[in-house]
Each structure stands twice: as C-alpha cells, then as structure tokens.
Design a protein around this motif. Structure first.
Motif, PDB file in Angstrom:
ATOM      1  N   ASN A 154       0.793  -1.241   0.000  1.00  0.00           N
ATOM      2  CA  ASN A 154       0.000   0.000   0.000  1.00  0.00           C
ATOM      3  C   ASN A 154       0.824   1.290   0.000  1.00  0.00           C
ATOM      4  OD1 ASN A 154      -2.636  -1.160  -0.079  1.00  0.00           O
ATOM      5  ND2 ASN A 154      -2.323  -1.786   2.044  1.00  0.00           N
ATOM      6  N   VAL A 155       2.062   1.230  -0.472  1.00  0.00           N
ATOM      7  CA  VAL A 155       2.863   2.451  -0.615  1.00  0.00           C
ATOM      8  C   VAL A 155       2.234   3.363  -1.669  1.00  0.00           C
ATOM      9  CG1 VAL A 155       5.079   3.347  -1.421  1.00  0.00           C
ATOM     10  CG2 VAL A 155       5.017   1.465   0.210  1.00  0.00           C
ATOM     11  N   ALA A 156       1.725   2.768  -2.730  1.00  0.00           N
ATOM     12  CA  ALA A 156       1.068   3.529  -3.788  1.00  0.00           C
ATOM     13  C   ALA A 156      -0.244   2.844  -4.138  1.00  0.00           C
ATOM     14  CB  ALA A 156       1.960   3.605  -5.022  1.00  0.00           C
ATOM     15  N   CYS A 157      -1.287   3.645  -4.306  1.00  0.00           N
ATOM     16  CA  CYS A 157      -2.609   3.103  -4.629  1.00  0.00           C
ATOM     17  C   CYS A 157      -3.303   4.077  -5.580  1.00  0.00           C
ATOM     18  CB  CYS A 157      -3.408   2.941  -3.341  1.00  0.00           C
ATOM     19  SG  CYS A 157      -4.605   1.625  -3.382  1.00  0.00           S
ATOM     20  N   PHE A 158      -3.811   3.566  -6.690  1.00  0.00           N
ATOM     21  CA  PHE A 158      -4.476   4.389  -7.690  1.00  0.00           C
ATOM     22  C   PHE A 158      -5.930   3.960  -7.826  1.00  0.00           C
ATOM     23  CE2 PHE A 158      -0.020   4.495  -8.795  1.00  0.00           C
ATOM     24  CZ  PHE A 158       0.198   5.823  -9.133  1.00  0.00           C
ATOM     25  N   ASN A 159      -6.828   4.915  -7.782  1.00  0.00           N
ATOM     26  CA  ASN A 159      -8.242   4.644  -8.010  1.00  0.00           C
ATOM     27  C   ASN A 159      -8.440   4.496  -9.526  1.00  0.00           C
ATOM     28  OD1 ASN A 159     -11.011   4.753  -8.459  1.00  0.00           O
ATOM     29  ND2 ASN A 159     -11.352   6.267  -6.860  1.00  0.00           N
ATOM     30  N   VAL A 160      -8.827   3.295  -9.970  1.00  0.00           N
ATOM     31  CA  VAL A 160      -9.018   3.032 -11.399  1.00  0.00           C
ATOM     32  C   VAL A 160     -10.489   2.705 -11.698  1.00  0.00           C
ATOM     33  CG1 VAL A 160      -6.629   2.323 -11.793  1.00  0.00           C
ATOM     34  CG2 VAL A 160      -8.315   0.597 -11.134  1.00  0.00           C
ATOM     35  N   THR A 161     -11.377   3.117 -10.808  1.00  0.00           N
ATOM     36  CA  THR A 161     -12.802   2.824 -10.935  1.00  0.00           C
ATOM     37  C   THR A 161     -13.378   3.293 -12.264  1.00  0.00           C
ATOM     38  OG1 THR A 161     -13.072   3.009  -8.537  1.00  0.00           O
ATOM     39  CG2 THR A 161     -15.068   3.191  -9.871  1.00  0.00           C
ATOM     40  N   ASN A 162     -13.010   4.481 -12.679  1.00  0.00           N
ATOM     41  CA  ASN A 162     -13.635   5.088 -13.858  1.00  0.00           C
ATOM     42  C   ASN A 162     -13.039   4.667 -15.188  1.00  0.00           C
ATOM     43  OD1 ASN A 162     -15.489   6.524 -12.285  1.00  0.00           O
ATOM     44  ND2 ASN A 162     -13.984   8.123 -11.896  1.00  0.00           N
ATOM     45  N   ALA A 163     -12.020   3.819 -15.161  1.00  0.00           N
ATOM     46  CA  ALA A 163     -11.409   3.354 -16.416  1.00  0.00           C
ATOM     47  C   ALA A 163     -11.066   1.874 -16.267  1.00  0.00           C
ATOM     48  CB  ALA A 163     -10.155   4.163 -16.731  1.00  0.00           C
ATOM     49  N   GLN A 164     -11.809   1.008 -16.950  1.00  0.00           N
ATOM     50  CA  GLN A 164     -11.567  -0.429 -16.848  1.00  0.00           C
ATOM     51  C   GLN A 164     -10.252  -0.851 -17.486  1.00  0.00           C
ATOM     52  OE1 GLN A 164     -15.918  -1.727 -17.789  1.00  0.00           O
ATOM     53  NE2 GLN A 164     -14.874  -3.417 -16.759  1.00  0.00           N
ATOM     54  N   SER A 165      -9.659   0.026 -18.266  1.00  0.00           N
ATOM     55  CA  SER A 165      -8.314  -0.220 -18.791  1.00  0.00           C
ATOM     56  C   SER A 165      -7.625   1.120 -18.924  1.00  0.00           C
ATOM     57  CB  SER A 165      -8.363  -0.949 -20.138  1.00  0.00           C
ATOM     58  OG  SER A 165      -8.981  -0.144 -21.112  1.00  0.00           O
ATOM     59  N   GLY A 166      -6.313   1.079 -18.819  1.00  0.00           N
ATOM     60  CA  GLY A 166      -5.552   2.312 -18.902  1.00  0.00           C
ATOM     61  C   GLY A 166      -4.146   2.106 -18.386  1.00  0.00           C
ATOM     62  N   SER A 167      -3.544   3.183 -17.912  1.00  0.00           N
ATOM     63  CA  SER A 167      -2.190   3.089 -17.374  1.00  0.00           C
ATOM     64  C   SER A 167      -2.055   4.022 -16.178  1.00  0.00           C
ATOM     65  CB  SER A 167      -1.153   3.450 -18.440  1.00  0.00           C
ATOM     66  OG  SER A 167      -1.291   4.811 -18.818  1.00  0.00           O
ATOM     67  N   VAL A 168      -1.138   3.659 -15.302  1.00  0.00           N
ATOM     68  CA  VAL A 168      -0.794   4.488 -14.155  1.00  0.00           C
ATOM     69  C   VAL A 168       0.724   4.566 -14.081  1.00  0.00           C
ATOM     70  CG1 VAL A 168      -2.898   4.108 -12.823  1.00  0.00           C
ATOM     71  CG2 VAL A 168      -1.011   2.528 -12.587  1.00  0.00           C
ATOM     72  N   ASP A 169       1.230   5.660 -13.535  1.00  0.00           N
ATOM     73  CA  ASP A 169       2.667   5.893 -13.475  1.00  0.00           C
ATOM     74  C   ASP A 169       3.165   5.738 -12.039  1.00  0.00           C
ATOM     75  OD1 ASP A 169       5.285   6.629 -13.820  1.00  0.00           O
ATOM     76  OD2 ASP A 169       4.848   8.687 -14.419  1.00  0.00           O
ATOM     77  N   PHE A 170       3.938   4.691 -11.799  1.00  0.00           N
ATOM     78  CA  PHE A 170       4.505   4.425 -10.480  1.00  0.00           C
ATOM     79  C   PHE A 170       5.903   5.036 -10.324  1.00  0.00           C
ATOM     80  CE2 PHE A 170       1.219   1.212 -10.469  1.00  0.00           C
ATOM     81  CZ  PHE A 170       0.894   1.025  -9.133  1.00  0.00           C
ATOM     82  N   SER A 171       6.414   5.738 -11.320  1.00  0.00           N
ATOM     83  CA  SER A 171       7.809   6.217 -11.331  1.00  0.00           C
ATOM     84  C   SER A 171       8.212   6.989 -10.087  1.00  0.00           C
ATOM     85  CB  SER A 171       8.064   7.100 -12.551  1.00  0.00           C
ATOM     86  OG  SER A 171       7.905   6.376 -13.726  1.00  0.00           O
ATOM     87  N   SER A 172       7.373   7.865  -9.617  1.00  0.00           N
ATOM     88  CA  SER A 172       7.761   8.739  -8.506  1.00  0.00           C
ATOM     89  C   SER A 172       7.775   8.033  -7.151  1.00  0.00           C
ATOM     90  CB  SER A 172       6.835   9.955  -8.445  1.00  0.00           C
ATOM     91  OG  SER A 172       5.516   9.537  -8.168  1.00  0.00           O
ATOM     92  N   ILE A 202       9.219   2.144  -6.517  1.00  0.00           N
ATOM     93  CA  ILE A 202       8.779   0.797  -6.154  1.00  0.00           C
ATOM     94  C   ILE A 202       9.642  -0.214  -6.895  1.00  0.00           C
ATOM     95  CG2 ILE A 202       6.839  -0.825  -6.165  1.00  0.00           C
ATOM     96  CD1 ILE A 202       6.343   1.658  -4.421  1.00  0.00           C
ATOM     97  N   ALA A 203      10.199  -1.184  -6.176  1.00  0.00           N
ATOM     98  CA  ALA A 203      11.027  -2.225  -6.793  1.00  0.00           C
ATOM     99  C   ALA A 203      10.197  -3.020  -7.808  1.00  0.00           C
ATOM    100  CB  ALA A 203      11.582  -3.167  -5.730  1.00  0.00           C
ATOM    101  N   PRO A 204      10.816  -3.437  -8.909  1.00  0.00           N
ATOM    102  CA  PRO A 204      10.087  -4.169  -9.953  1.00  0.00           C
ATOM    103  C   PRO A 204       9.472  -5.486  -9.482  1.00  0.00           C
ATOM    104  CG  PRO A 204      12.229  -3.474 -10.762  1.00  0.00           C
ATOM    105  CD  PRO A 204      12.200  -3.175  -9.297  1.00  0.00           C
ATOM    106  N   ASN A 205      10.039  -6.086  -8.437  1.00  0.00           N
ATOM    107  CA  ASN A 205       9.514  -7.371  -7.965  1.00  0.00           C
ATOM    108  C   ASN A 205       8.440  -7.216  -6.885  1.00  0.00           C
ATOM    109  OD1 ASN A 205      11.189  -6.553  -5.874  1.00  0.00           O
ATOM    110  ND2 ASN A 205      11.954  -8.608  -5.463  1.00  0.00           N
ATOM    111  N   GLN A 206       8.006  -5.994  -6.612  1.00  0.00           N
ATOM    112  CA  GLN A 206       6.941  -5.743  -5.638  1.00  0.00           C
ATOM    113  C   GLN A 206       5.600  -6.119  -6.275  1.00  0.00           C
ATOM    114  OE1 GLN A 206       6.976  -4.371  -2.380  1.00  0.00           O
ATOM    115  NE2 GLN A 206       4.820  -4.830  -2.416  1.00  0.00           N
ATOM    116  N   PRO A 207       4.844  -7.034  -5.685  1.00  0.00           N
ATOM    117  CA  PRO A 207       3.558  -7.418  -6.283  1.00  0.00           C
ATOM    118  C   PRO A 207       2.556  -6.266  -6.297  1.00  0.00           C
ATOM    119  CG  PRO A 207       4.234  -9.011  -4.617  1.00  0.00           C
ATOM    120  CD  PRO A 207       5.156  -7.829  -4.499  1.00  0.00           C
ATOM    121  N   LEU A 208       1.701  -6.270  -7.283  1.00  0.00           N
ATOM    122  CA  LEU A 208       0.587  -5.332  -7.354  1.00  0.00           C
ATOM    123  C   LEU A 208      -0.685  -6.071  -6.954  1.00  0.00           C
ATOM    124  CD1 LEU A 208       1.416  -3.444 -10.654  1.00  0.00           C
ATOM    125  CD2 LEU A 208       1.785  -2.690  -8.306  1.00  0.00           C
TER     126      LEU A 208
END
Length: 141
Positions: free
Chosen positions: A84-102, A105-111
C-alpha cells in the motif's frame, strides 16, 4: 570555446544528478478479479511476479485492465502495491495506465487489485473476470 566548455560542464552535472538506470524490462500477469459478496468490505487479489524479475530498479508505467460480471452501483476499484505504498483509483477506467515512477517501487513488488461495493443492503455476489497488468520497469539503483 568557452561555450563548448560550459555545455560540457552542464552535461556532466546532468549526468551526475540523474539516477543511473542501465536498462528496462517488463512482465505481464493475469488474475481473476476478486469476487465481491458483501458491501463496504474490500476484497483483493495479488498479481503474481515472475521469480526472474529484478529486485533493484523501479516500476514505471503499469498498463492494466479489470473486469466484473456486471455493472454494480457503488463499485470502487483500485490498483495498489501489495504494501500500500502507492494506490491508484481506477474505478472510472476499466483499462488504462498508471505511473509508479515517482514512488521508487522495486520491480519485484507485487501489485494488488482491490474492489469494494459501497452502499447499504444485501447484494448478489459480483464475480470477477480476467484482469491483467503489464508492468514496465527500469533496472539500476
């Protein structure tokens, strides 16, 4: 000559200040979204991470899609890191993209895909359908 020296000095400072990421990679993971059966309670399911994924570096853009068996009033969906370090509300878009860059987060961290139906009263279970993430990352320190 002074201008060339100044430009080279600026380029050197920029290179020193930039994070040193050597290369990038990516992976995809698919789940069946969690079934929601009781209102006002979060349900979640982790996307698996291949064991070969780097431990150093950082996630960048994550492409996602999620689906449920029907539309449900009050449905809320979030895409989060499992800690839960980063959490994005994706309710309004069933597909899309989010930017975790800032978030670095390590690449092996599960989503995790999280879902809840807000409201009062009872409901028929809301069955999850195939949902997917494609995680892009940079390798480095």
């Amino acid at each position: 000559m002074k201008r060339k020296t100044a430009l080279l000095a600026l380029a050197g400072l920029f290179a020193l200040s930039a994070n040193s990421y050597a290369a990038g990679g990516g992976y995809s993971s698919t789940i069946i979204a969690p079934t929601v059966s009781i209102k006002n309670q979060w349900y979640q399911k982790d996307f698996s991470v291949p064991s070969s994924i780097e431990k150093t570096g950082k996630m960048t853009t994550v492409y996602y899609s999620w689906a449920y068996s029907r539309n449900q009033a009050g449905l809320m969906v979030s895409l989060c890191t499992s800690n839960n370090v980063a959490c994005f509300n994706v309710t309004n878009a069933q597909s899309g993209s989010v930017d975790f860059s800032s978030y670095n987060i390590a690449p092996n961290q599960p989503l995790t895909l999280k879902a809840m139906v807000s409201g009062t009263g009872t409901m028929a279970p809301l069955n999850g359908k195939q949902s997917q993430v494609t995680v892009n990352y940079l390798i480095g320190n």
